[in-house]
Design a protein around this motif. Structure first.
Motif, PDB file in Angstrom:
ATOM      1  N   GLU A  12       0.832  -1.205   0.000  1.00 45.24           N
ATOM      2  CA  GLU A  12       0.000   0.000   0.000  1.00 45.24           C
ATOM      3  C   GLU A  12       0.871   1.262   0.000  1.00 45.24           C
ATOM      4  OE1 GLU A  12      -3.289   2.235   2.798  1.00 45.24           O
ATOM      5  OE2 GLU A  12      -3.059   0.075   2.985  1.00 45.24           O
ATOM      6  N   LYS A  13       1.855   1.292   0.892  1.00 44.78           N
ATOM      7  CA  LYS A  13       2.751   2.443   0.958  1.00 44.78           C
ATOM      8  C   LYS A  13       3.571   2.566  -0.330  1.00 44.78           C
ATOM      9  CE  LYS A  13       6.403   4.481   3.777  1.00 44.78           C
ATOM     10  NZ  LYS A  13       7.298   4.296   4.937  1.00 44.78           N
ATOM     11  N   SER A  14       3.991   1.433  -0.855  1.00 43.78           N
ATOM     12  CA  SER A  14       4.752   1.409  -2.105  1.00 43.78           C
ATOM     13  C   SER A  14       3.938   2.016  -3.242  1.00 43.78           C
ATOM     14  CB  SER A  14       5.150  -0.028  -2.431  1.00 43.78           C
ATOM     15  OG  SER A  14       5.822  -0.092  -3.655  1.00 43.78           O
ATOM     16  N   SER A  15       2.690   1.627  -3.325  1.00 50.78           N
ATOM     17  CA  SER A  15       1.805   2.146  -4.358  1.00 50.78           C
ATOM     18  C   SER A  15       1.585   3.651  -4.206  1.00 50.78           C
ATOM     19  CB  SER A  15       0.466   1.413  -4.312  1.00 50.78           C
ATOM     20  OG  SER A  15      -0.395   1.905  -5.304  1.00 50.78           O
ATOM     21  N   GLU A  16       1.416   4.113  -2.972  1.00 53.12           N
ATOM     22  CA  GLU A  16       1.239   5.548  -2.714  1.00 53.12           C
ATOM     23  C   GLU A  16       2.477   6.330  -3.152  1.00 53.12           C
ATOM     24  OE1 GLU A  16       0.319   5.893   1.429  1.00 53.12           O
ATOM     25  OE2 GLU A  16      -1.635   4.924   1.206  1.00 53.12           O
ATOM     26  N   CYS A  17       3.647   5.806  -2.834  1.00 51.75           N
ATOM     27  CA  CYS A  17       4.895   6.476  -3.226  1.00 51.75           C
ATOM     28  C   CYS A  17       5.025   6.525  -4.754  1.00 51.75           C
ATOM     29  CB  CYS A  17       6.101   5.759  -2.628  1.00 51.75           C
ATOM     30  SG  CYS A  17       6.274   5.977  -0.849  1.00 51.75           S
ATOM     31  N   LYS A  18       4.682   5.445  -5.407  1.00 53.79           N
ATOM     32  CA  LYS A  18       4.757   5.411  -6.868  1.00 53.79           C
ATOM     33  C   LYS A  18       3.803   6.413  -7.498  1.00 53.79           C
ATOM     34  CE  LYS A  18       6.196   0.596  -7.272  1.00 53.79           C
ATOM     35  NZ  LYS A  18       5.784  -0.745  -7.751  1.00 53.79           N
ATOM     36  N   ASP A  19       2.605   6.517  -6.942  1.00 53.08           N
ATOM     37  CA  ASP A  19       1.634   7.499  -7.447  1.00 53.08           C
ATOM     38  C   ASP A  19       2.160   8.924  -7.281  1.00 53.08           C
ATOM     39  OD1 ASP A  19      -0.107   5.458  -8.124  1.00 53.08           O
ATOM     40  OD2 ASP A  19      -1.379   5.718  -6.348  1.00 53.08           O
ATOM     41  N   ARG A  20       2.704   9.201  -6.109  1.00 51.23           N
ATOM     42  CA  ARG A  20       3.247  10.545  -5.845  1.00 51.23           C
ATOM     43  C   ARG A  20       4.440  10.830  -6.763  1.00 51.23           C
ATOM     44  NH1 ARG A  20       2.845  15.617  -5.150  1.00 51.23           N
ATOM     45  NH2 ARG A  20       4.332  16.544  -3.726  1.00 51.23           N
ATOM     46  N   LEU A  21       5.292   9.839  -6.968  1.00 51.07           N
ATOM     47  CA  LEU A  21       6.433  10.010  -7.866  1.00 51.07           C
ATOM     48  C   LEU A  21       5.979  10.312  -9.290  1.00 51.07           C
ATOM     49  CD1 LEU A  21       8.803   7.259  -6.518  1.00 51.07           C
ATOM     50  CD2 LEU A  21       9.376   9.690  -6.730  1.00 51.07           C
TER      51      LEU A  21
END
Length: 62
Positions: free
Chosen positions: A41-50
């Motif tokens: 979940e956190k990984s996906s959030e970081c990827k979206d923000r990136l």
């Protein structure tokens, strides 16, 4: 007057690019942590923000 406005816009864009680079570094560190924790979940959030930061960066560089 128009030249002054262009200079101000350029300076603002350059400052935002510098901030964007720091934000990208921060998100990459967060992504690394998320990957090490296997937190999808956190990984996906970081990827979206990136992705958002990447698009803004490209727009400012143009």
């Amino acid at each position: 007057m128009e030249q002054v406005m262009q200079t101000l816009k350029k300076t603002g864009a350059e400052e935002r690019i510098a901030v964007l680079r720091m934000e990208i570094d921060y998100e990459l560190a967060g992504l690394y942590d998320a990957m090490m924790e296997e937190n999808m979940e956190k990984s996906s959030e970081c990827k979206d923000r990136l992705e958002q930061l990447r698009l803004e960066f490209i727009r400012l560089e143009a």
